[in-house]
Design an enzyme around this catalytic site. Structure first.
Site, PDB file in Angstrom:
ATOM      1  N   ASN A 198      73.473  97.589  66.206  1.00  0.00           N
ATOM      2  CA  ASN A 198      74.020  98.811  65.700  1.00  0.00           C
ATOM      3  C   ASN A 198      73.488  99.968  66.298  1.00  0.00           C
ATOM      4  O   ASN A 198      72.227 100.261  66.375  1.00  0.00           O
ATOM      5  CB  ASN A 198      73.607  98.898  64.189  1.00  0.00           C
ATOM      6  CG  ASN A 198      74.630  99.866  63.676  1.00  0.00           C
ATOM      7  OD1 ASN A 198      75.278 101.011  64.284  1.00  0.00           O
ATOM      8  ND2 ASN A 198      75.271  99.566  62.414  1.00  0.00           N
ATOM      9  N   CYS A 203      78.835  99.427  63.093  1.00  0.00           N
ATOM     10  CA  CYS A 203      78.929  98.340  62.472  1.00  0.00           C
ATOM     11  C   CYS A 203      80.420  97.735  62.535  1.00  0.00           C
ATOM     12  O   CYS A 203      80.634  96.566  62.362  1.00  0.00           O
ATOM     13  CB  CYS A 203      78.401  98.331  61.079  1.00  0.00           C
ATOM     14  SG  CYS A 203      79.141  99.873  60.167  1.00  0.00           S
ATOM     15  N   HIS A 450      79.890 100.873  55.244  1.00  0.00           N
ATOM     16  CA  HIS A 450      79.188  99.808  56.076  1.00  0.00           C
ATOM     17  C   HIS A 450      80.375  98.652  56.232  1.00  0.00           C
ATOM     18  O   HIS A 450      81.112  98.381  55.190  1.00  0.00           O
ATOM     19  CB  HIS A 450      77.818  99.299  55.551  1.00  0.00           C
ATOM     20  CG  HIS A 450      77.386  98.266  56.566  1.00  0.00           C
ATOM     21  ND1 HIS A 450      76.783  98.531  57.873  1.00  0.00           N
ATOM     22  CD2 HIS A 450      76.959  96.967  56.164  1.00  0.00           C
ATOM     23  CE1 HIS A 450      76.367  97.405  58.365  1.00  0.00           C
ATOM     24  NE2 HIS A 450      76.347  96.720  57.396  1.00  0.00           N
ATOM     25  N   ASP A 467      76.079  90.342  59.849  1.00  0.00           N
ATOM     26  CA  ASP A 467      75.804  91.931  59.515  1.00  0.00           C
ATOM     27  C   ASP A 467      75.029  92.543  60.439  1.00  0.00           C
ATOM     28  O   ASP A 467      73.871  92.418  60.367  1.00  0.00           O
ATOM     29  CB  ASP A 467      75.205  91.683  57.974  1.00  0.00           C
ATOM     30  CG  ASP A 467      75.048  93.118  57.466  1.00  0.00           C
ATOM     31  OD1 ASP A 467      75.081  94.287  58.089  1.00  0.00           O
ATOM     32  OD2 ASP A 467      74.659  93.340  56.219  1.00  0.00           O
TER      33      ASP A 467
END
Length: 1110
Positions: A198, A203, A450, A467
């Site tokens: 990131n 994201c 997010h 993630d």
């Protein structure tokens, strides 16, 4: 999430704790050992939820940069809120959740929490600003949150409701989850896949890229896009995407996306700006579609994602049907009011009846009852469903997130109920049965959050969560049911009691779904291996990987080695006056040796002899020391004892900075000691080693000419002949001497008196003497910088400034080398010379916003700043950033004259309300509306010399009266006043007429568009007459005008007229130009050109439109 990092390694992406580089947190070095579970690191089996409210009184009077709340406990852990009242180097309130006393916790501690932070709106809690995220807290990242939480101007504006009676209310909702061993976790080893780093707020992009990568046919097409070995990834989208996909496929660790975002033309600001994932998907696919044209993979995007639907209107009582075929790459489905995907599709194809006042005008049949709807001709192999989680709330005038429960199936059957979604032209032999491939999730609120993705890479039963850097295996329930949204019920803490369970809204829910047609799985989920990758790409990336592995190995073995950096006279001669001007050397550009710590220093000297041919007995090494004035100079030679030790011991003893480097200066002794102190270890306190630089004011050059020892009790006059010889001057030339003392924050360079001793002048080992031929009063003015101090001052302040035209803010027009101390007039004169403008006062400058990477909204006033440094400094609360960019314009009149005028942009419209011309008018600041009209008449041809003009302000398609002239109007419109308005009868009305339409996706709310106008209503005039006059005025064809409806609109509620209604009876005689609450509305389809991606669900002020520039 928009956050900042305390530090960035050369090859690492940004992490997101709030500590800034200007104020680093203390770092504790700990021994490596077995992690022993403690109370702080033991897993928490059950979720633990808590809420903390922090009321901050006298908020505007807080002057601390960091402000902490009291501690509170959730899940057995202590937390607190960290607030930056003036922003953490941004013009936004910055808020973080912080672990209390993190530096005192046991080694290896970690805790995981899902939390939200809220600034409460004390007038209307529904308008509170809330942001939601999750984080694995640990020693390196003990605080986490939002650097750009909300604009400072909003937070401090007492009218907004956040700061009331100088009190701010902050809430933290913390949900502590089971801890994960974050640093020991290896995504590749555990799952076979790697994540994406990131960059700050990317994201949303990472989740989309992982989804696209895991469609093998798409990945194969990207690999087959033509690129060459001469392409640079940061300049080529195809090569950057190929490189990214290759690394995802073959790397063992997470991959950076920096080259890809650079290839988009994005800067750091874009990487810290959260965009909309749906919009990025469209823009990226459009860009790739364009890049694929004319190549072997042309048409791939259409083949994968393109479907078609048919818009139809079918008359009920006559045989007439109108159809229009349209393509789509994704479908936007309603969430509000729908239980699941099937209900959304039902709503999508829902038939609307056109009847009564809403009848359809069929070409040869006139107004007819009809059915209107959409049916699908075909669906694509890969079906992308965008869920409308964000909607505009008209009643509150804000965007809101829809967190309602919304279900989606693992298998989606779009042939259900005998193909109810399909058009008659659809190919029924194609089985539209889809299986779920990926679920993109948004966790957070309307103001930010997010993104992550759940994906089945091979469509097997195993799901994975992607993630950012972390990839984990997940259960089916986690990927589906837990992403439906809605409410979650926490377990009761005391089940034996009849207490009400605690429920809270789930802010993490599905935002985008990707389905793959079962019959196309084998084709599009094909094998992709190295044979699909161009040879030059494989070679390039393997070299990158080898270099990365080499650096990794070096880093892993760094504790076994010492880096010795050796500066020599050759380095000083090469660098001084070319690469550096102050001090003696840039140690990053000298020869460095990587030596094992147990190696003796004498062995190291032998290595030096092999490299440079300098005998060990002629090598004398000096240690460098950083002085209090921040200069770095040779301090003393190594002792005999020190040279007998190992490299590692020597570094530890003499290097108090506690880093792995040992910096040395190599003095090469002459072969014979006839010239004085040249015995290797013999140097008395009376011997001072001085370094000399020579300045030439004619050439404006500074260079290194050598070094020598002098006696402390000696005088400069004793070495003048030697200095003249070093410089190539005549033996008796008069020279001036200056000591270079320091250069930060300002240059200090004092004259050295030739007649007093070196000791009296406080000269010591490592000091620098700059000298030059003496400048006489007669030739003083021949030079820009006649002496060493003036030249060094210039060098310390000089800056290469990039100038850009204001209308081309991304492109450098030219560069100029200027001094930070240059005055305003100096700067404009240099620009005027460069662009060929005779009058420098016609140059107008605009400063650069370093954070937003764009021009500041207001230009610099004429002589509004004193110096160039003031133009380049971006003042930002506690720290000031110096930019090297300025924007300029060339005006047609001098800036002082322009500043005395008001500049108005006025668009002239004809009686049809069409824009005919745009005029720029300049008038004295004391001008009134009449002056504007007089000046405007000089610039245009009127229908009649005696015609009167008026000027109106148009704002959001409504008319407002202009009371005073200023420069802040949205749109100024000029028009001729019709004759019918000049002789209004006592009962006549002058009303506002606005175009509007009702948006079915927004609860039929009224939306204005187009050009509004004023209209005279005659006494007792009926709608039929008004219709006729409006049609004649606007020149609308009969067929189109027959579909228009007329309504009295008050407070956005339309009440429709019939032809026999007296229109004027609904309107009172009121001021005609005010922001009216009611108007005559013309309802019809908006045929004005639309902006691209208009349906995108923009969510918050930190977002801006996604653009890919290259």
């Amino acid at each position: 999430m928009t956050m900042v990092s305390s530090r960035l390694d050369e090859d690492e992406d940004m992490l997101v704790p709030p500590t800034d580089a200007n104020e680093p947190e203390p770092m504790q070095v700990l021994d490596q050992g077995e992690g022993v579970p403690t109370a702080e690191s033991e897993p928490v089996d059950d979720p633990s939820f808590g809420k903390f409210t922090w009321r901050i009184d006298n908020f505007s009077k807080i002057y601390q940069r960091k402000y902490y709340s009291e501690a509170f406990t959730v899940g057995g852990y202590k937390w607190r809120i960290l607030l930056f009242p003036k922003g953490n180097n941004v013009d936004y309130l910055s808020i973080y959740l912080d672990v209390v006393d993190a530096h005192t916790l046991s080694y290896g501690w970690t805790r995981y929490a899902h939390f939200s932070l809220t600034i409460v709106n004390q007038y209307d809690p529904k308008l509170s600003v809330r942001k939601d995220t999750q984080h694995q807290f640990n020693a390196r990242e003990n605080d986490w949150g939002f650097t750009s939480f909300m604009a400072l101007r909003d937070a401090y504006d007492e009218n907004k409701g956040f700061l009331v009676n100088d009190t701010l209310v902050v809430e933290a909702d913390v949900n502590v989850r089971k801890s994960l061993d974050y640093w020991a976790y290896d995504s590749k080893q555990e799952t076979g896949f790697v994540g994406l780093k990131n960059q700050g707020a990317t994201c949303y992009m990472n989740s989309l890229l992982q989804t696209l990568y895991h469609i093998p046919y798409f990945r194969k097409a990207v690999y087959h896009m033509p690129t060459t070995q001469n392409d640079i990834p940061s300049n080529s989208i195809p090569l950057a995407l190929q490189s990214l996909f290759y690394k995802i496929q073959y790397n063992d660790t997470s991959v950076s996306t920096k080259d890809l975002t650079k290839s988009f033309g994005w800067d750091t600001y874009d990487s810290f700006m959260q965009h909309d994932v749906q919009e990025l998907n469209r823009v990226l696919c459009e860009k790739l579609e364009d890049k694929m044209k004319g190549t072997a993979v042309e048409g791939t995007i259409q083949l994968l994602f393109e479907g078609h639907h048919m818009n139809y209107i079918e008359c009920i009582n006559v045989d007439y049907k109108s159809t229009r075929k349209e393509s789509f790459y994704d479908l936007q489905l309603d969430v509000k009011g729908c239980k699941d995907v099937y209900e959304s599709f039902d709503k999508y194809v829902e038939v609307e009846k056109l009847e009564g006042d809403n009848k359809y005008h069929a070409e040869q049949y006139g107004l007819q009852d009809a059915r209107k709807g959409v049916l699908f001709i075909d669906f694509p192999p890969v079906l992308q469903l965008q869920l409308k989680r964000f909607e505009y709330d008209f009643t509150r005038d804000v965007m809101v997130k829809i967190n309602d429960r919304y279900e989606f199936p693992l298998q989606l059957d779009l042939d259900r109920e005998n193909g109810k979604y399909l058009s008659p032209d659809a190919d029924r032999s194609v089985r539209n049965l889809y299986t779920l491939h990926s679920v993109l999730v948004h966790s957070g609120g309307v103001h930010g959050g997010h993104y992550y993705a759940f994906i089945r890479p091979t469509l097997s039963d195993q799901w994975y969560k992607f993630d950012d850097e972390r990839v984990t295996k997940e259960k089916l329930k986690t990927a589906l049911e837990e992403q439906y949204g809605g409410e979650e019920e926490l377990p009761q803490t005391n089940p034996g009691f009849n207490n009400t369970p605690f429920k809270f809204t789930k802010y993490s829910n599905a935002y985008m779904l990707v389905y793959v047609r079962e019959s196309d799985k084998d084709k599009f989920f094909c094998n992709v291996d190295e044979r699909d990758i161009a040879e030059h790409l494989r070679t390039r990336l393997k070299k990158e990987q080898e270099e990365k592995e080499r650096k990794r190995k070096e880093k892993a073995e760094a504790h076994l080695y010492t880096i010795i950096k050796v500066a020599r006279d050759e380095d000083l001669e090469k660098q001084i006056g070319k690469e550096i001007f102050f001090d003696l050397v840039d140690h990053d550009k000298v020869q460095n040796f990587r030596i094992q710590k147990q190696t003796s220093f004498l062995q190291f000297k032998e290595e030096v002899e092999k490299l440079w041919g300098i005998p060990t007995q002629r090598q004398r090494y000096w240690l460098w020391a950083k002085r209090q004035n921040q200069t770095f100079r040779p301090n003393r030679p190594l002792t005999e004892t020190e040279e007998q030790s190992t490299v590692g011991f020597l570094k530890e003893v003499v290097n108090k900075a506690n880093n792995a480097e040992l910096k040395l200066f190599l003095e090469v002794l002459p072969e014979h000691d006839s010239r004085g102190v040249y015995s290797l270890y013999e140097k008395t306190k009376d011997d001072i080693l001085l370094f000399f630089k020579l300045y030439d004011p004619e050439k404006e050059e500074l260079r290194y000419v050598g070094r020598t020892f002098v006696k402390a009790n000696g005088k400069p006059i004793d070495v003048l002949e030697k200095l003249n010889a070093l410089a190539g001057f005549e033996q008796n030339d008069d020279i001036q001497l200056f000591e270079e003392i320091k250069f930060d924050p300002a240059v200090m360079c004092d004259s050295v008196k030739k007649g007093i001793t070196f000791r009296a002048s406080q000269l010591e080992d490592g000091d620098i003497i700059c000298f030059q031929k003496a400048v006489t009063r007669e030739n003083l003015h021949q030079y820009r910088y006649p002496d060493v101090p003036s030249f060094l001052d210039y060098v310390n302040n000089r800056l290469v400034v990039h100038f850009r035209r204001l209308d081309k803010p991304k492109e450098d027009e030219f560069t100029l080398e200027l001094s930070k101390q240059h005055l305003y007039d100096d700067v404009t004169e240099r620009i005027a010379q460069k662009v060929g403008v005779d009058d420098p006062s016609k140059i107008r400058l605009t400063a650069h916003n370093s954070y937003a990477q764009q021009p500041k909204p207001q230009p610099i006033k004429y002589r509004g700043v004193d110096r160039l440094v003031d133009m380049l400094t971006h003042y930002n609360q506690m720290s000031d950033q110096i930019s090297d960019i300025l924007y300029f314009e060339v005006l047609d009149i001098p800036l002082p004259e322009l500043q005395g005028l008001k500049t108005l942009k006025i668009s002239f419209h004809n009686q049809k309300t069409e824009e005919v011309a745009v005029h720029n008018i300049r008038l004295p600041k004391q001008s009134v509306v009449g002056d504007v009209i007089t000046e405007l008449k000089k610039k245009m041809e009127l229908s009649n010399p005696n015609t009167e003009l008026r000027i109106l302000e148009v704002f959001y398609h409504k008319i407002y009266k202009i009371e005073n002239i200023n420069d802040q109007y949205w749109t100024l419109r000029a028009e001729e006043i019709p004759d019918e308005e000049k002789d209004l009868g006592p009962q006549d009305r002058l009303i506002h007429v606005y175009h509007f339409m009702r948006d079915p996706t927004q609860n039929q709310m009224v939306q204005n568009f187009g050009e509004p106008f004023l209209l005279v209503l005659k006494e007792d005039e009926k709608l039929a007459s008004v219709r006729e006059r409006i049609q004649k005025k606007l020149e609308i064809p009969d067929e189109e005008f027959s579909k228009w409806k007329f309504a009295f609109v008050s407070l956005s509620r339309p009440e429709y007229f019939s032809d026999n209604d007296v229109v004027g009876s609904r309107f009172q005689r009121k001021e005609t130009h005010g922001a009216w609450e009611y108007y005559l509305g013309l309802e019809h389809v908006d045929n004005t050109p639309r902006k691209a991606h208009q349906t995108n669900q923009s969510r918050h002020g930190l977002e801006k439109a996604v653009k890919i520039y290259n």
